[in-house]
Design an enzyme around this catalytic site. Structure first.
Site, PDB file in Angstrom:
ATOM      1  N   ASP A 138      -6.313  -6.203   4.966  1.00 22.76           N
ATOM      2  CA  ASP A 138      -5.713  -4.879   4.827  1.00 22.76           C
ATOM      3  C   ASP A 138      -5.693  -4.136   6.160  1.00 22.76           C
ATOM      4  O   ASP A 138      -6.735  -3.821   6.715  1.00 22.76           O
ATOM      5  CB  ASP A 138      -6.556  -4.090   3.811  1.00 22.76           C
ATOM      6  CG  ASP A 138      -5.997  -2.735   3.506  1.00 22.76           C
ATOM      7  OD1 ASP A 138      -6.699  -1.953   2.822  1.00 22.76           O
ATOM      8  OD2 ASP A 138      -4.877  -2.441   3.947  1.00 22.76           O
TER       9      ASP A 138
ATOM     10  N   MET B 257     -12.118   4.737  -0.400  1.00 19.99           N
ATOM     11  CA  MET B 257     -12.700   5.127   0.876  1.00 19.99           C
ATOM     12  C   MET B 257     -13.285   6.534   0.688  1.00 19.99           C
ATOM     13  O   MET B 257     -12.761   7.534   1.192  1.00 19.99           O
ATOM     14  CB  MET B 257     -11.621   5.116   1.981  1.00 19.99           C
ATOM     15  CG  MET B 257     -11.166   3.714   2.335  1.00 19.99           C
ATOM     16  SD  MET B 257      -9.592   3.657   3.197  1.00 19.99           S
ATOM     17  CE  MET B 257      -8.474   3.588   1.776  1.00 19.99           C
TER      18      MET B 257
ATOM     19  N   ASP C  10      -4.712   3.648  -1.672  1.00 23.34           N
ATOM     20  CA  ASP C  10      -5.755   4.008  -0.694  1.00 23.34           C
ATOM     21  C   ASP C  10      -6.307   5.395  -0.998  1.00 23.34           C
ATOM     22  O   ASP C  10      -5.680   6.397  -0.689  1.00 23.34           O
ATOM     23  CB  ASP C  10      -5.168   3.967   0.731  1.00 23.34           C
ATOM     24  CG  ASP C  10      -4.935   2.545   1.163  1.00 23.34           C
ATOM     25  OD1 ASP C  10      -3.804   2.222   1.573  1.00 23.34           O
ATOM     26  OD2 ASP C  10      -5.880   1.743   1.070  1.00 23.34           O
TER      27      ASP C  10
ATOM     28  N   SER D  35       0.856  -1.190   0.000  1.00 29.69           N
ATOM     29  CA  SER D  35       0.000   0.000   0.000  1.00 29.69           C
ATOM     30  C   SER D  35       0.887   1.233   0.000  1.00 29.69           C
ATOM     31  O   SER D  35       1.659   1.446   0.939  1.00 29.69           O
ATOM     32  CB  SER D  35      -0.875   0.023   1.254  1.00 29.69           C
ATOM     33  OG  SER D  35      -1.306   1.363   1.505  1.00 29.69           O
TER      34      SER D  35
ATOM     35  N   MET E 142     -11.073  -5.401   6.316  1.00 36.13           N
ATOM     36  CA  MET E 142     -10.257  -4.412   7.012  1.00 36.13           C
ATOM     37  C   MET E 142      -9.891  -4.922   8.399  1.00 36.13           C
ATOM     38  O   MET E 142     -10.757  -5.332   9.167  1.00 36.13           O
ATOM     39  CB  MET E 142     -11.019  -3.088   7.133  1.00 36.13           C
ATOM     40  CG  MET E 142     -11.252  -2.355   5.821  1.00 36.13           C
ATOM     41  SD  MET E 142      -9.753  -2.027   4.896  1.00 36.13           S
ATOM     42  CE  MET E 142      -8.908  -0.908   6.010  1.00 36.13           C
TER      43      MET E 142
ATOM     44  N   HIS F 196      -8.497   1.039  -3.631  1.00 32.63           N
ATOM     45  CA  HIS F 196      -9.380   0.872  -2.471  1.00 32.63           C
ATOM     46  C   HIS F 196     -10.045   2.219  -2.238  1.00 32.63           C
ATOM     47  O   HIS F 196      -9.400   3.161  -1.770  1.00 32.63           O
ATOM     48  CB  HIS F 196      -8.524   0.415  -1.269  1.00 32.63           C
ATOM     49  CG  HIS F 196      -9.265   0.391   0.018  1.00 32.63           C
ATOM     50  ND1 HIS F 196      -8.596   0.278   1.227  1.00 32.63           N
ATOM     51  CD2 HIS F 196     -10.581   0.477   0.320  1.00 32.63           C
ATOM     52  CE1 HIS F 196      -9.479   0.278   2.213  1.00 32.63           C
ATOM     53  NE2 HIS F 196     -10.697   0.405   1.685  1.00 32.63           N
TER      54      HIS F 196
ATOM     55  N   MET G 245      -8.763   8.346  -0.430  1.00 34.27           N
ATOM     56  CA  MET G 245      -9.537   8.873   0.700  1.00 34.27           C
ATOM     57  C   MET G 245      -9.995  10.298   0.399  1.00 34.27           C
ATOM     58  O   MET G 245      -9.207  11.110  -0.112  1.00 34.27           O
ATOM     59  CB  MET G 245      -8.657   8.886   1.962  1.00 34.27           C
ATOM     60  CG  MET G 245      -8.125   7.514   2.308  1.00 34.27           C
ATOM     61  SD  MET G 245      -7.096   7.579   3.797  1.00 34.27           S
ATOM     62  CE  MET G 245      -6.433   5.917   3.789  1.00 34.27           C
TER      63      MET G 245
ATOM     64  N   HIS H 250      -1.393  -1.321  -4.178  1.00 34.79           N
ATOM     65  CA  HIS H 250      -2.638  -0.940  -3.498  1.00 34.79           C
ATOM     66  C   HIS H 250      -2.665   0.568  -3.295  1.00 34.79           C
ATOM     67  O   HIS H 250      -1.738   1.148  -2.699  1.00 34.79           O
ATOM     68  CB  HIS H 250      -2.688  -1.663  -2.149  1.00 34.79           C
ATOM     69  CG  HIS H 250      -3.954  -1.498  -1.367  1.00 34.79           C
ATOM     70  ND1 HIS H 250      -5.092  -2.237  -1.608  1.00 34.79           N
ATOM     71  CD2 HIS H 250      -4.248  -0.669  -0.335  1.00 34.79           C
ATOM     72  CE1 HIS H 250      -6.025  -1.887  -0.740  1.00 34.79           C
ATOM     73  NE2 HIS H 250      -5.537  -0.932   0.046  1.00 34.79           N
TER      74      HIS H 250
HETATM   75  C1  DX5 Z   1      -6.051   2.039   5.736  1.00 36.50           C
HETATM   76  C2  DX5 Z   1      -5.672   1.478   4.376  1.00 36.50           C
HETATM   77  C3  DX5 Z   1      -4.618   0.412   4.451  1.00 36.50           C
HETATM   78  C4  DX5 Z   1      -3.314   0.897   5.072  1.00 36.50           C
HETATM   79  C5  DX5 Z   1      -2.393  -0.276   5.306  1.00 36.50           C
HETATM   80  O1  DX5 Z   1      -7.190   2.849   5.590  1.00 36.50           O
HETATM   81  O2  DX5 Z   1      -6.804   0.928   3.734  1.00 36.50           O
HETATM   82  O3  DX5 Z   1      -4.370  -0.060   3.118  1.00 36.50           O
HETATM   83  O4  DX5 Z   1      -2.688   1.806   4.209  1.00 36.50           O
HETATM   84  O5  DX5 Z   1      -1.239   0.243   5.929  1.00 36.50           O
HETATM   85  P1  DX5 Z   1      -0.513  -0.600   7.106  1.00 36.50           P
HETATM   86  O6  DX5 Z   1      -0.035  -1.862   6.467  1.00 36.50           O
HETATM   87  O7  DX5 Z   1       0.625   0.305   7.553  1.00 36.50           O
HETATM   88  O8  DX5 Z   1      -1.549  -0.833   8.166  1.00 36.50           O
HETATM   89 ZN    ZN Z   2      -6.377  -0.108   1.831  1.00 35.15          ZN
END
Ligand code: DX5
Ligand code: ZN
Length: 222
Positions: free
Chosen positions: A174, A67, A34, A7, A136, A65, A36, A32
Protein backbone atom coordinates in the site's frame (compact mmCIF):
# COMPACT_ATOMS: atom_id res chain seq x y z
CA UNK A 1 -4.79 -14.94 -7.46
CA UNK A 2 -3.69 -11.26 -7.30
CA UNK A 3 -6.25 -8.80 -5.95
CA UNK A 4 -6.67 -5.09 -6.75
CA UNK A 5 -7.88 -2.73 -3.99
CA UNK A 6 -8.51 0.85 -5.15
CA UNK A 7 -7.97 3.31 -2.28
CA UNK A 8 -10.75 5.89 -2.31
CA UNK A 9 -8.58 8.45 -0.49
CA UNK A 10 -7.67 9.86 -3.92
CA UNK A 11 -11.23 9.69 -5.31
CA UNK A 12 -13.40 12.70 -6.20
CA UNK A 13 -15.73 12.69 -3.17
CA UNK A 14 -18.32 14.69 -5.08
CA UNK A 15 -18.66 11.61 -7.34
CA UNK A 16 -17.59 8.89 -4.91
CA UNK A 17 -20.41 6.40 -5.51
CA UNK A 18 -20.07 6.74 -9.27
CA UNK A 19 -16.30 6.19 -9.07
CA UNK A 20 -16.60 3.14 -6.84
CA UNK A 21 -19.07 1.63 -9.32
CA UNK A 22 -16.58 2.39 -12.10
CA UNK A 23 -13.85 0.55 -10.16
CA UNK A 24 -16.19 -2.42 -9.70
CA UNK A 25 -16.97 -2.49 -13.45
CA UNK A 26 -13.24 -2.26 -14.15
CA UNK A 27 -12.54 -5.42 -12.14
CA UNK A 28 -11.57 -4.16 -8.66
CA UNK A 29 -11.63 -6.98 -6.08
CA UNK A 30 -12.13 -4.90 -2.91
CA UNK A 31 -12.39 -1.24 -1.89
CA UNK A 32 -9.70 0.19 0.43
CA UNK A 33 -10.78 2.81 2.98
CA UNK A 34 -8.04 4.89 4.58
CA UNK A 35 -9.35 5.89 7.99
CA UNK A 36 -7.32 8.68 9.59
CA UNK A 37 -7.92 10.51 12.89
CA UNK A 38 -5.38 13.35 12.75
CA UNK A 39 -3.50 11.84 15.72
CA UNK A 40 -1.78 8.66 14.51
CA UNK A 41 -1.26 10.36 11.12
CA UNK A 42 -1.30 14.10 10.24
CA UNK A 43 -4.55 13.90 8.27
CA UNK A 44 -8.27 13.37 8.92
CA UNK A 45 -10.53 11.40 6.55
CA UNK A 46 -13.74 9.55 7.40
CA UNK A 47 -15.42 7.14 9.86
CA UNK A 48 -17.78 4.14 9.83
CA UNK A 49 -20.67 6.22 8.46
CA UNK A 50 -19.01 6.26 5.03
CA UNK A 51 -18.59 2.48 4.94
CA UNK A 52 -22.22 2.10 6.00
CA UNK A 53 -23.53 4.02 3.00
CA UNK A 54 -21.12 2.41 0.53
CA UNK A 55 -22.03 -1.07 1.86
CA UNK A 56 -25.66 -0.48 0.87
CA UNK A 57 -24.76 -0.19 -2.83
CA UNK A 58 -21.38 -1.93 -3.24
CA UNK A 59 -21.10 -5.72 -3.24
CA UNK A 60 -17.28 -5.73 -3.18
CA UNK A 61 -15.55 -6.53 0.15
CA UNK A 62 -14.70 -3.36 2.13
CA UNK A 63 -11.12 -3.14 3.42
CA UNK A 64 -10.69 -0.69 6.33
CA UNK A 65 -7.12 0.47 6.99
CA UNK A 66 -7.27 2.09 10.46
CA UNK A 67 -4.66 4.79 10.95
CA UNK A 68 -6.11 5.86 14.28
CA UNK A 69 -5.36 5.84 18.00
CA UNK A 70 -7.32 3.59 20.36
CA UNK A 71 -8.35 1.09 17.69
CA UNK A 72 -10.10 -1.32 20.09
CA UNK A 73 -12.75 1.31 20.75
CA UNK A 74 -13.59 1.69 17.02
CA UNK A 75 -13.03 -1.80 15.56
CA UNK A 76 -16.61 -2.91 16.41
CA UNK A 77 -18.08 0.20 14.74
CA UNK A 78 -16.24 -0.42 11.47
CA UNK A 79 -17.21 -4.07 11.35
CA UNK A 80 -20.83 -3.25 12.18
CA UNK A 81 -20.74 -0.62 9.39
CA UNK A 82 -19.71 -3.34 6.92
CA UNK A 83 -15.92 -3.71 6.94
CA UNK A 84 -15.01 -7.21 5.77
CA UNK A 85 -11.28 -6.70 6.37
CA UNK A 86 -9.78 -4.52 9.13
CA UNK A 87 -6.08 -3.72 9.33
CA UNK A 88 -4.43 -2.08 12.34
CA UNK A 89 -0.94 -0.69 12.86
CA UNK A 90 1.62 -2.51 15.00
CA UNK A 91 3.31 0.79 15.92
CA UNK A 92 0.64 2.20 18.26
CA UNK A 93 -0.75 -0.93 19.87
CA UNK A 94 0.49 -2.34 23.16
CA UNK A 95 -1.82 -5.35 22.78
CA UNK A 96 -1.76 -6.25 19.09
CA UNK A 97 -2.74 -9.88 19.73
CA UNK A 98 -5.87 -8.86 21.66
CA UNK A 99 -6.89 -6.38 18.93
CA UNK A 100 -6.37 -8.93 16.14
CA UNK A 101 -8.42 -11.49 18.07
CA UNK A 102 -11.18 -8.88 18.53
CA UNK A 103 -11.40 -8.30 14.75
CA UNK A 104 -11.65 -12.04 14.09
CA UNK A 105 -14.17 -12.61 16.89
CA UNK A 106 -16.41 -9.96 15.29
CA UNK A 107 -16.28 -11.82 11.97
CA UNK A 108 -13.88 -9.76 9.83
CA UNK A 109 -10.50 -10.72 8.31
CA UNK A 110 -7.69 -9.32 10.49
CA UNK A 111 -4.60 -7.56 9.18
CA UNK A 112 -1.54 -6.04 10.82
CA UNK A 113 0.01 -2.95 9.20
CA UNK A 114 3.72 -2.07 9.32
CA UNK A 115 5.27 1.29 8.41
CA UNK A 116 8.38 1.71 6.24
CA UNK A 117 10.65 2.44 9.22
CA UNK A 118 9.48 -0.42 11.43
CA UNK A 119 11.49 -3.65 11.62
CA UNK A 120 9.78 -6.68 10.07
CA UNK A 121 11.07 -8.68 13.06
CA UNK A 122 8.16 -7.24 15.07
CA UNK A 123 5.79 -9.34 12.94
CA UNK A 124 7.29 -12.71 13.85
CA UNK A 125 4.78 -13.66 16.54
CA UNK A 126 1.64 -11.98 15.24
CA UNK A 127 2.03 -13.68 11.84
CA UNK A 128 0.63 -16.77 13.56
CA UNK A 129 -2.71 -15.01 14.15
CA UNK A 130 -3.41 -12.62 11.23
CA UNK A 131 -5.15 -13.20 7.91
CA UNK A 132 -2.99 -10.61 6.10
CA UNK A 133 -0.11 -8.17 6.52
CA UNK A 134 -0.32 -4.66 5.08
CA UNK A 135 3.19 -3.54 4.12
CA UNK A 136 3.30 0.26 3.83
CA UNK A 137 5.48 1.48 0.95
CA UNK A 138 4.90 5.14 1.87
CA UNK A 139 4.62 6.88 5.23
CA UNK A 140 0.89 6.77 6.06
CA UNK A 141 -1.31 9.87 5.88
CA UNK A 142 -1.60 10.88 2.24
CA UNK A 143 -2.21 9.54 -1.25
CA UNK A 144 -0.02 10.40 -4.22
CA UNK A 145 3.34 9.86 -2.49
CA UNK A 146 6.43 8.25 -4.05
CA UNK A 147 6.99 4.52 -3.57
CA UNK A 148 9.82 4.00 -1.04
CA UNK A 149 12.25 1.86 -3.08
CA UNK A 150 13.47 -0.27 -0.14
CA UNK A 151 9.90 -1.59 0.20
CA UNK A 152 10.59 -4.12 -2.58
CA UNK A 153 13.37 -5.77 -0.55
CA UNK A 154 11.12 -5.67 2.51
CA UNK A 155 8.37 -7.35 0.52
CA UNK A 156 10.70 -10.17 -0.55
CA UNK A 157 11.91 -10.67 3.03
CA UNK A 158 8.33 -10.59 4.34
CA UNK A 159 7.33 -13.20 1.76
CA UNK A 160 10.02 -15.48 3.13
CA UNK A 161 8.83 -14.90 6.72
CA UNK A 162 5.23 -15.70 5.74
CA UNK A 163 6.30 -18.89 3.98
CA UNK A 164 8.29 -19.97 7.06
CA UNK A 165 5.82 -18.97 9.76
CA UNK A 166 2.30 -19.02 8.28
CA UNK A 167 1.87 -19.58 4.50
CA UNK A 168 -1.87 -18.81 4.82
CA UNK A 169 -1.15 -15.10 5.37
CA UNK A 170 -1.74 -12.78 2.42
CA UNK A 171 0.53 -9.79 1.78
CA UNK A 172 -1.01 -6.43 0.88
CA UNK A 173 1.20 -3.58 -0.39
CA UNK A 174 0.00 0.00 0.00
CA UNK A 175 1.46 3.31 -1.14
CA UNK A 176 2.93 4.54 -4.41
CA UNK A 177 1.75 1.45 -6.30
CA UNK A 178 1.33 2.31 -9.99
CA UNK A 179 1.15 0.57 -13.35
CA UNK A 180 4.95 0.94 -13.58
CA UNK A 181 5.73 -1.14 -10.49
CA UNK A 182 2.65 -3.30 -9.85
CA UNK A 183 3.81 -6.33 -11.87
CA UNK A 184 7.19 -6.41 -10.10
CA UNK A 185 5.44 -6.20 -6.71
CA UNK A 186 3.02 -8.98 -7.60
CA UNK A 187 5.87 -11.19 -8.78
CA UNK A 188 7.83 -10.43 -5.58
CA UNK A 189 5.00 -11.85 -3.49
CA UNK A 190 2.29 -9.21 -3.04
CA UNK A 191 -1.19 -10.78 -3.11
CA UNK A 192 -3.30 -7.61 -2.70
CA UNK A 193 -2.23 -4.31 -4.29
CA UNK A 194 -3.68 -1.02 -3.08
CA UNK A 195 -3.78 1.69 -5.75
CA UNK A 196 -5.09 5.19 -5.04
CA UNK A 197 -3.84 8.03 -7.22
CA UNK A 198 -2.73 5.45 -9.81
CA UNK A 199 -6.45 4.99 -10.53
CA UNK A 200 -8.32 8.10 -9.34
CA UNK A 201 -6.04 10.70 -10.93
CA UNK A 202 -7.39 9.50 -14.30
CA UNK A 203 -10.67 10.83 -15.70
CA UNK A 204 -11.75 7.38 -16.88
CA UNK A 205 -11.59 5.44 -13.61
CA UNK A 206 -13.19 2.32 -15.10
CA UNK A 207 -10.68 1.89 -17.91
CA UNK A 208 -7.72 2.72 -15.64
CA UNK A 209 -8.92 0.11 -13.15
CA UNK A 210 -9.32 -2.40 -15.99
CA UNK A 211 -5.81 -1.62 -17.28
CA UNK A 212 -4.21 -2.13 -13.85
CA UNK A 213 -6.25 -5.26 -13.16
CA UNK A 214 -5.13 -6.77 -16.47
CA UNK A 215 -1.49 -6.06 -15.56
CA UNK A 216 -2.08 -7.91 -12.29
CA UNK A 217 -3.77 -10.85 -13.98
CA UNK A 218 -0.92 -11.13 -16.51
CA UNK A 219 1.64 -11.06 -13.66
CA UNK A 220 -0.14 -14.00 -12.00
CA UNK A 221 -0.03 -15.91 -15.28
CA UNK A 222 3.77 -15.50 -15.56
C1 DX5 B 1 -1.68 6.18 2.79
C2 DX5 B 1 -2.77 5.16 2.51
C3 DX5 B 1 -2.68 4.57 1.13
C4 DX5 B 1 -2.79 5.60 0.02
C5 DX5 B 1 -2.47 4.96 -1.31
O1 DX5 B 1 -1.70 6.50 4.16
O2 DX5 B 1 -2.72 4.11 3.44
O3 DX5 B 1 -3.74 3.61 1.00
O4 DX5 B 1 -4.09 6.13 -0.02
O5 DX5 B 1 -2.54 5.99 -2.27
P1 DX5 B 1 -1.47 6.02 -3.49
O6 DX5 B 1 -1.72 4.77 -4.28
O7 DX5 B 1 -1.82 7.28 -4.25
O8 DX5 B 1 -0.11 6.06 -2.86
ZN1 ZN C 1 -4.12 2.44 3.04
Amino acid sequence: MKLLAPSILSADFWRLGEQIQACARGGADLIHFDVMDGHFVPNITFGPVLLESIKRYCSLPLDAHLMIENVDKYIPDFIKAGADMVSIHIENNYHIHRSIELIKKLGARAGVVINPGTSLNLLEEILNYVDFVLLMSVNPGFGGQRFIERSLQRLKRLKGMVEDINPRVLIQVDGGVKEENIVELARAGADILVVGSGIFSYEDVESQTRKIKSLLTSSAAL
